[in-house]
Design an enzyme around this catalytic site. Sequence first.
Site: not given
Length: 331
Positions: A70, A74, A77, A114, A146, A206, A276
Amino acid sequence: MKPAIGMKWMDYANKAITKVELTQEEALQVLHAEDDELLPLMDAAFLVRKHFFGKKVKLNMILNAKSGLCPEDCGYCSQSIVSTAPVAKYTMLDKETLLAGAREALNRKAGTYCIVASGRGPTEKELSQVEEAVKEIRATMPLKICACLGILSEDQATRLKEAGVHRYNHNLNTSRKHYPDITTTHTYDQRVETVDTAKRAGLSPCSGVIIGMGESDEEIVEMAFALRTLDADSIPVNFLNAIPGTPLEKMGRTPAQKALRVLALFRFVCPDKEIRVAGGRELNLRSLQPLSLYAANSLFVGDYLTTPGQEISTDHQMIEDLGFEIELCAL
């Protein structure tokens, strides 16, 4: 005479049930509740949860469909370009592996599957792979899908909707003010726009948060109201799992009672939304995990993206012991 402990929280519950918005000051009081008020607070949150969702619990399962690689920075992460955490790195999984993941979601009694991919946004090849797998899943299995693939264009969102994706996840993660301290390669507004893009395409939005990244209580309140304004249908509340090798590796865990107050806050502010209790619940809530379901009505079962979750049988047993019921998918 001093009012009985819990009367204020019941007032908040009645406001939430009748869709009367709390003030910012009232919301902050939830986070500042004393420890001996915790059970009355959770009782009040449960009244709201029970009003809108009864005693049912929605289960979700994540598949890390593309790991690492990636370009985003972030700080939380383990898959980001700035992380040195030893995580698996692989390109988008093939259709058969995505289908196998869907079958495993059914085995875990999850109603929502997901499909999550690292990266700024999907390439044409990645999007096509997801479309192909989703079409077959929808044709053969009783599951809601999702997708979480990063920043989307209008066309990409429309294609996912047409393939059969029900919901799109793109978390706000933190407050607008705190966002540049967590990520610099994209903006808070880009996250909001991606959620809006998904909504315009007819996908259920979401979007959630990660608690424990150095934000203030005032900023946690801001996050809750931002998600109310965004009208997210599903709100995953994550608690930071500070992974070695990430910029936030030295952050401490969120105390269990604080985590419960956060969940109560989100229930009061977003009363009829799926709340959640998500990543980091095992580490941060520890033995108080069962209490989380008095505010939240949804869980992830199994492992997360790069960190292990709790034994699936333990989650099923927890739900049963509470006298709650797993909500199976109703398409």
